[in-house]
Motif scaffolding. Structure first.
Motif, PDB file in Angstrom:
ATOM      1  N   GLY A 285     -26.394 -37.147  36.382  1.00  0.00           N
ATOM      2  CA  GLY A 285     -25.847 -36.629  35.134  1.00  0.00           C
ATOM      3  C   GLY A 285     -25.921 -35.130  34.984  1.00  0.00           C
ATOM      4  N   SER A 286     -26.089 -34.403  36.086  1.00  0.00           N
ATOM      5  CA  SER A 286     -26.228 -32.945  36.019  1.00  0.00           C
ATOM      6  C   SER A 286     -25.039 -32.275  35.335  1.00  0.00           C
ATOM      7  N   ALA A 287     -23.820 -32.663  35.720  1.00  0.00           N
ATOM      8  CA  ALA A 287     -22.633 -32.005  35.172  1.00  0.00           C
ATOM      9  C   ALA A 287     -22.536 -32.225  33.665  1.00  0.00           C
ATOM     10  N   ASP A 288     -22.765 -33.462  33.215  1.00  0.00           N
ATOM     11  CA  ASP A 288     -22.709 -33.750  31.781  1.00  0.00           C
ATOM     12  C   ASP A 288     -23.795 -32.986  31.025  1.00  0.00           C
ATOM     13  N   TYR A 289     -24.970 -32.863  31.635  1.00  0.00           N
ATOM     14  CA  TYR A 289     -26.071 -32.131  31.011  1.00  0.00           C
ATOM     15  C   TYR A 289     -25.696 -30.668  30.791  1.00  0.00           C
ATOM     16  N   VAL A 290     -25.075 -30.060  31.771  1.00  0.00           N
ATOM     17  CA  VAL A 290     -24.687 -28.652  31.647  1.00  0.00           C
ATOM     18  C   VAL A 290     -23.579 -28.495  30.611  1.00  0.00           C
ATOM     19  N   HIS A 291     -22.601 -29.378  30.645  1.00  0.00           N
ATOM     20  CA  HIS A 291     -21.531 -29.321  29.642  1.00  0.00           C
ATOM     21  C   HIS A 291     -22.103 -29.373  28.227  1.00  0.00           C
ATOM     22  N   ALA A 292     -23.099 -30.235  28.012  1.00  0.00           N
ATOM     23  CA  ALA A 292     -23.645 -30.442  26.673  1.00  0.00           C
ATOM     24  C   ALA A 292     -24.576 -29.331  26.223  1.00  0.00           C
ATOM     25  N   ASN A 293     -25.328 -28.752  27.159  1.00  0.00           N
ATOM     26  CA  ASN A 293     -26.395 -27.822  26.793  1.00  0.00           C
ATOM     27  C   ASN A 293     -26.103 -26.363  27.127  1.00  0.00           C
ATOM     28  N   PHE A 294     -25.163 -26.113  28.018  1.00  0.00           N
ATOM     29  CA  PHE A 294     -24.842 -24.743  28.418  1.00  0.00           C
ATOM     30  C   PHE A 294     -23.318 -24.588  28.450  1.00  0.00           C
ATOM     31  N   PRO A 295     -22.694 -24.592  27.288  1.00  0.00           N
ATOM     32  CA  PRO A 295     -21.227 -24.568  27.246  1.00  0.00           C
ATOM     33  C   PRO A 295     -20.607 -23.307  27.842  1.00  0.00           C
ATOM     34  N   GLY A 296     -21.365 -22.245  27.983  1.00  0.00           N
ATOM     35  CA  GLY A 296     -20.823 -21.031  28.575  1.00  0.00           C
ATOM     36  C   GLY A 296     -20.763 -21.063  30.086  1.00  0.00           C
ATOM     37  N   VAL A 297     -21.341 -22.098  30.686  1.00  0.00           N
ATOM     38  CA  VAL A 297     -21.342 -22.221  32.143  1.00  0.00           C
ATOM     39  C   VAL A 297     -20.098 -22.975  32.593  1.00  0.00           C
ATOM     40  N   ARG A 298     -19.419 -22.435  33.574  1.00  0.00           N
ATOM     41  CA  ARG A 298     -18.244 -23.104  34.133  1.00  0.00           C
ATOM     42  C   ARG A 298     -18.713 -24.115  35.172  1.00  0.00           C
ATOM     43  N   VAL A 299     -18.364 -25.377  34.973  1.00  0.00           N
ATOM     44  CA  VAL A 299     -18.814 -26.446  35.873  1.00  0.00           C
ATOM     45  C   VAL A 299     -17.666 -26.878  36.774  1.00  0.00           C
ATOM     46  N   LEU A 300     -17.918 -26.856  38.067  1.00  0.00           N
ATOM     47  CA  LEU A 300     -16.972 -27.366  39.055  1.00  0.00           C
ATOM     48  C   LEU A 300     -17.605 -28.610  39.661  1.00  0.00           C
ATOM     49  N   ALA A 301     -17.128 -29.777  39.275  1.00  0.00           N
ATOM     50  CA  ALA A 301     -17.712 -31.044  39.722  1.00  0.00           C
ATOM     51  C   ALA A 301     -16.957 -31.550  40.941  1.00  0.00           C
ATOM     52  N   LEU A 302     -17.641 -31.606  42.072  1.00  0.00           N
ATOM     53  CA  LEU A 302     -17.062 -32.141  43.302  1.00  0.00           C
ATOM     54  C   LEU A 302     -17.374 -33.633  43.396  1.00  0.00           C
ATOM     55  N   ASN A 303     -16.545 -34.365  44.100  1.00  0.00           N
ATOM     56  CA  ASN A 303     -16.773 -35.803  44.223  1.00  0.00           C
ATOM     57  C   ASN A 303     -17.540 -36.189  45.473  1.00  0.00           C
ATOM     58  N   GLU A 304     -18.074 -35.180  46.167  1.00  0.00           N
ATOM     59  CA  GLU A 304     -18.850 -35.435  47.368  1.00  0.00           C
ATOM     60  C   GLU A 304     -19.854 -34.310  47.575  1.00  0.00           C
ATOM     61  N   ASN A 305     -20.826 -34.554  48.433  1.00  0.00           N
ATOM     62  CA  ASN A 305     -21.833 -33.550  48.754  1.00  0.00           C
ATOM     63  C   ASN A 305     -21.321 -32.683  49.904  1.00  0.00           C
ATOM     64  N   ARG A 306     -20.954 -31.468  49.609  1.00  0.00           N
ATOM     65  CA  ARG A 306     -20.444 -30.557  50.638  1.00  0.00           C
ATOM     66  C   ARG A 306     -21.519 -29.619  51.170  1.00  0.00           C
ATOM     67  N   GLY A 307     -22.751 -29.854  50.781  1.00  0.00           N
ATOM     68  CA  GLY A 307     -23.829 -29.012  51.262  1.00  0.00           C
ATOM     69  C   GLY A 307     -23.873 -27.668  50.554  1.00  0.00           C
ATOM     70  N   PHE A 308     -24.847 -26.868  50.944  1.00  0.00           N
ATOM     71  CA  PHE A 308     -24.993 -25.533  50.354  1.00  0.00           C
ATOM     72  C   PHE A 308     -23.776 -24.668  50.659  1.00  0.00           C
ATOM     73  N   THR A 309     -23.283 -24.768  51.890  1.00  0.00           N
ATOM     74  CA  THR A 309     -22.153 -23.920  52.274  1.00  0.00           C
ATOM     75  C   THR A 309     -20.872 -24.370  51.595  1.00  0.00           C
ATOM     76  N   GLY A 310     -20.558 -25.656  51.677  1.00  0.00           N
ATOM     77  CA  GLY A 310     -19.322 -26.147  51.087  1.00  0.00           C
ATOM     78  C   GLY A 310     -19.290 -25.965  49.586  1.00  0.00           C
ATOM     79  N   GLY A 311     -20.434 -26.182  48.928  1.00  0.00           N
ATOM     80  CA  GLY A 311     -20.495 -25.979  47.487  1.00  0.00           C
ATOM     81  C   GLY A 311     -20.253 -24.533  47.095  1.00  0.00           C
ATOM     82  N   ASN A 312     -20.893 -23.618  47.817  1.00  0.00           N
ATOM     83  CA  ASN A 312     -20.699 -22.197  47.507  1.00  0.00           C
ATOM     84  C   ASN A 312     -19.290 -21.724  47.831  1.00  0.00           C
ATOM     85  N   ILE A 313     -18.693 -22.278  48.880  1.00  0.00           N
ATOM     86  CA  ILE A 313     -17.307 -21.923  49.196  1.00  0.00           C
ATOM     87  C   ILE A 313     -16.384 -22.343  48.059  1.00  0.00           C
TER      88      ILE A 313
END
Length: 344
Positions: free
Chosen positions: A44-72
């Protein structure tokens, strides 16, 4: 348009996000955006950020791309002239981004900046102030485990910045490229820093850019993955970036490292992921050599100058670790959907 883009990659790290994102909310420098890339979390990380930190832009991926893929993925939507990578298991000092922004104005030849990373639970001790690279291609963290004090209160050039709290000029990244997606995680920051040095960009350690880090809070749960990625990627960095003259000069030291690493991981009970890592290096060799040709063709510093940047002590620091090896509990399978991708 923000001056700085902060990218945070997260994988099932909801329990870290309150400290991390709240600390960004307390920054004295305000002209920045925060992008949280969620690597297919199930907590529930993405929903938690949406609810508690609305100024943060959330990019929700549907898979684990690792540290590199996520940062890319985060980099592709970032707009700041300075791109900052930050681990989710950190807390940034209020003056962190201000120190980065001010230093970018002062050190015009620098393409990247290393933060002063202190241990989260012992804030008097240094985790790292960037890293150095040995001639054989091994790394050592600057300041690791030393007590913070006057010696660490001066800016200095280092080989590279730890990706857990690193800042990069967009102008440099547009020229040398960003993270290599083949790495998944570990040593991707070394690869990027190596290219920066080859292309003629300095990296400067900033003593006032302070971040507190829960060291290896996620990766330690998956030792098989850590061994596999580290032992594969350290070879990919070396083969991709090291000039041929230095490969030939460092061959005996490199051989010693590889033999020592093999013995170490056998003693530790991690022989299988070690062997799989080396096999994957061979499998990727044609692609790595193609990347190498591009890097070496664009080299802008003399090999002699690059050699002077490389320290001779990194390999020595491995011996204490080698002799401390102990057999570990059986490791888990290398399933990327169950592996950490948001912390180091």
């Amino acid at each position: 348009m923000p001056e700085i883009s902060v990218i945070i990659v997260n994988w099932n790290g909801r329990h870290f996000l309150q400290d991390c994102l709240s600390s960004l909310g307390r920054q004295t420098f305000r002209h920045f955006e925060t992008i949280l890339v969620d690597n297919g979390s199930t907590d529930g990380s993405a929903d938690y950020v949406h609810a508690n930190f609305p100024g943060v832009r959330v990019l929700a991926l549907n898979e684990n791309r690792g540290f590199t893929g996520g940062n890319i993925a985060g980099y592709e939507i970032a707009s700041g002239e300075i791109v900052v990578l930050l681990n989710n298991d950190t807390e940034a000092d209020p003056g962190w981004l201000q120190a980065i922004y001010d230093s970018a104005l002062v050190y015009q030849s620098a393409g990247s900046f290393a933060s002063k990373m202190l241990y989260f639970d012992d804030r008097s001790r240094i985790e790292n102030c960037g890293f150095e690279v040995d001639l054989a291609g091994t790394t050592v963290e600057v300041g690791r485990d030393q007590v913070d004090g006057p010696a660490w209160n001066r800016p200095q050039k280092v080989f590279g910045a730890c990706g857990g709290a690193a800042a990069y000029r967009r102008s440099m990244l547009e020229r040398i490229g960003f993270l290599d997606s083949d790495f998944f995680m570990i040593y991707e920051d070394v690869d990027l820093s190596f290219r920066g040095q080859i292309y003629g960009y300095d990296c400067v350690y900033l003593p006032d850019a302070i971040v507190y880090h829960r060291y290896r809070s996620t990766i330690k749960k998956q030792p098989a993955l850590q061994v596999f990625c580290a032992q594969r990627n350290i070879d990919l960095v070396y083969l991709k970036n090291q000039p041929l003259v230095l490969i030939l000069r460092s061959a005996p030291r490199r051989l010693i490292y590889e033999i020592g690493a093999a013995v170490y991981f056998v003693r530790q009970g991690n022989a299988l992921p070690f062997v799989r890592a080396k096999w994957d290096v061979l499998r990727r060799l044609p692609a790595t050599l193609r990347k190498r040709r591009i890097v070496q063709r664009n080299k802008r510093v003399p090999t002699s100058q690059l050699r002077m940047m490389m320290r001779g002590h990194a390999l020595h620091s491995k011996w204490k670790k080698f002799f401390s090896a102990r057999k570990q509990p059986p490791t888990l399978a290398l399933d990327s959907n169950r592996l950490p991708g948001g912390s180091r």
